[in-house]
Design a protein around this motif. Structure first.
Motif, PDB file in Angstrom:
ATOM      1  N   LYS A  40       8.296  -2.483  -1.615  1.00  0.00           N
ATOM      2  CA  LYS A  40       8.131  -3.250  -2.911  1.00  0.00           C
ATOM      3  C   LYS A  40       7.214  -2.836  -3.753  1.00  0.00           C
ATOM      4  O   LYS A  40       7.465  -2.372  -5.024  1.00  0.00           O
ATOM      5  CB  LYS A  40       7.926  -4.697  -2.627  1.00  0.00           C
ATOM      6  N   TRP A  55       7.820   0.721  -6.110  1.00  0.00           N
ATOM      7  CA  TRP A  55       8.501   0.490  -7.409  1.00  0.00           C
ATOM      8  C   TRP A  55       7.798   0.139  -8.462  1.00  0.00           C
ATOM      9  O   TRP A  55       7.889   0.288  -9.560  1.00  0.00           O
ATOM     10  CB  TRP A  55       9.797  -0.768  -7.129  1.00  0.00           C
ATOM     11  N   GLU A  56       6.546  -0.702  -8.106  1.00  0.00           N
ATOM     12  CA  GLU A  56       5.765  -1.171  -9.147  1.00  0.00           C
ATOM     13  C   GLU A  56       4.683   0.187  -9.518  1.00  0.00           C
ATOM     14  O   GLU A  56       4.416   0.254 -10.762  1.00  0.00           O
ATOM     15  CB  GLU A  56       4.979  -2.159  -8.655  1.00  0.00           C
ATOM     16  N   ASP A  57       4.429   1.191  -8.503  1.00  0.00           N
ATOM     17  CA  ASP A  57       3.487   2.157  -8.819  1.00  0.00           C
ATOM     18  C   ASP A  57       4.231   3.552  -8.241  1.00  0.00           C
ATOM     19  O   ASP A  57       3.451   3.806  -7.107  1.00  0.00           O
ATOM     20  CB  ASP A  57       2.180   1.872  -8.452  1.00  0.00           C
TER      21      ASP A  57
END
Length: 306
Positions: free
Chosen positions: A71, A74-76
């Motif tokens: 997860k 996907w953010e970084d």
């Protein structure tokens, strides 16, 4: 007579790292720990990593450190790639300079991506096809491991499928569900929100996993990759049902699309026959026992947090 090792573990303070430290110590190995949270060098600091390796001069290195959250990838995605790929390069170059004999780099079954049902269970011969930034970063790290393997520095890779057990962080499905269920029970709630329950995963107890890592490092072949798994596929819904049963709860599980990942591989089931053939490893700890130990650990932790 057991073979003793002078071993360095990167990421030693993490979930798997702590279990590995305990296992190696029980085997009589001389264990050195490195973790960013303990003041160890950043993987993106090649000088710091090289200095650490030069100071310890280990014969064997377990490279566990990295960004392990799909997860979060996907953010970084950039930081995930740098830590997992560039960080692995820095560790391996430091190993070369310090004449380390053997290294095991921990990869992930996520590198396989989506697999057709006819291709299950997945063997190491299956082509990698990463479908998220985390898997892409691990695939890149694997390419580096393969390219840098030599007679002088033998590099093994472990493709670990889902592993769980006491001490896991809440950004992983088993630990997250366990804590939310126990908290809901305490608060006498009737339901909790959950993500995708239809995905199928291959779960192995973390204590079996770290046992596999040592066997790969001592008995595996340089340049090779090994699946570490149970060979049994379970829906997340089965996991949730087992947790509810062990907790003795009748909570309703309510689907929340916000808890689902942008891309989730539907089915991952592995074949560990190569690992078994070369090292004799097979899982020993049953699924139910791991669930029970996880619940007990989480209950104790929640009591301490009060």
């Amino acid at each position: 007579m057991r073979e003793m090792m002078k071993a360095l573990i990167t990421g030693s303070a993490g979930f798997v790292g702590q279990h590995l430290v305990e296992h190696l110590s029980n085997e009589g190995d001389e264990v050195f720990c490195s973790d960013l949270s303990l003041g160890g060098p950043d993987l993106l600091d090649p000088v710091g990593v090289t200095d650490l390796m030069s100071k310890i001069q280990p014969d064997y290195v377990y490279h566990l450190a990295g960004q392990a959250d799909v997860k979060a990838s996907w953010e970084d995605p950039l930081m995930t790639f740098r830590v997992n790929a560039e960080g692995t390069l820095n560790v391996l170059r430091a190993c070369q300079l310090s004449n380390v004999k053997r290294v095991i780099c921990i990869s992930s079954a996520e590198v396989y991506g989506s697999v057709e049902e006819s291709e299950l269970p997945i063997t190491e011969r299956h082509a990698i096809n990463p479908s998220n930034p985390y898997a892409a970063s691990k695939s890149a790290a694997e390419v580096l491991c393969k390219q840098m393997n030599s007679q002088g520095l033998q590099i093994m890779r472990a493709r670990s499928f889902n592993h769980f057990g006491p001490g896991q962080k809440e950004n992983f499905v088993v630990a997250a569900l366990t804590k939310r269920m126990l908290l809901a029970q305490q608060l006498e709630q009737s339901e909790i929100l959950v993500g995708n329950l239809a995905t199928i995963r291959d779960f192995t107890d973390v204590r079996d996993v770290v046992r596999a890592y040592r066997l790969i490092l001592t008995k595996g072949e340089g340049g090779n990759v090994y699946n570490v798994c149970s060979g049994i596929g379970r829906k997340i819904s089965e996991l949730a049902t087992t947790l509810l049963s062990k907790i003795n709860s009748e909570l309703e599980l309510k689907l929340d699309t916000k808890l689902q990942r942008p891309s989730d591989t539907p089915v991952l089931i592995g074949d560990y026959s190569k690992l078994h053939k070369q090292t004799g490893w097979e899982p020993r700890i049953g699924f139910d026992r791991t669930i029970e130990d996880t619940i007990e650990f989480t209950r104790t932790l929640m009591t301490q947090e009060l």
